[in-house]
Design an enzyme around this catalytic site. Structure first.
Site: not given
Length: 165
Positions: A133-136
């Site tokens: 989950i690419p929260c970056h």
DNA sequence: TATTCCTGTCCTG
DNA sequence: CAGGACAGGAATA
């Protein structure tokens, strides 16, 4: 009682812990100390039966390969845990391509709640599946990196890696 | 730059 | 049910 398998390995960002239920990956944690990562996992799933399984069907090596080259999608099932709101945020997040970034405001707009900016930030922070989950890829509107659950430095390096292909 | 206000969701008592 | 915490953002001086 829920059954969770996990393994630890090293990657370009340091140590990584991946854990899965029979439904799919439920946690991907990054850190500098494998024992601390295990402790974090056990704290998160207090009522689960957690066993170490360094391989579990080659999932670990797929996760590590994905972390080292996040441009390619990770094709493993995910066992997402969160409220309806958090799931909406995470679903919107997975639409963001590698090498791109969005602001928290833009993400809020995409899920139809343009004023829920801070709530969106909270949902990103609640995510336990690093990079999958690419929260970056969510940054401040003014370009600042803002925060990251696993350290702003890792967030910076991830974005740099994705930008440079 | 710093302060102030507004904001939605989640957690705790 | 109330109050506070927060990975934001915009307006103000």
């Amino acid at each position: 009682m829920e059954h969770i398998r996990f393994g630890v390995a090293t990657c370009e960002l340091g140590w990584v812990l991946a854990a899965a239920t029979d439904r799919g990956l439920c946690a991907i944690e990054l850190g500098d100390d494998p024992a601390a990562l295990e402790a974090r996992l056990r704290a998160q799933f207090l009522d689960a039966h957690i066993v170490r399984d360094p391989d579990f069907g080659h999932w670990m090596e797929q996760v590590v390969a994905f972390l080292n080259a996040p441009q390619r999608a990770l094709s493993l099932p995910l066992d997402l845990r969160g409220t309806a709101f958090q799931r909406r945020v995470w679903a919107a997040l997975r639409e963001v391509q590698a090498g791109e970034t969005v602001s928290y405001a833009e993400l809020a707009a995409r899920i139809g709640k343009p004023s829920a900016v801070r709530a969106v930030a909270g949902a990103c922070a609640a995510n336990h599946l690093a990079v999958a989950i690419p929260c970056h890829r969510v940054v401040r509107k003014n370009g600042d990196l803002s925060g990251y659950r696993w350290g702003v430095e890792r967030k910076r390096r991830l974005l740099e890696k994705e930008r440079n292909g």
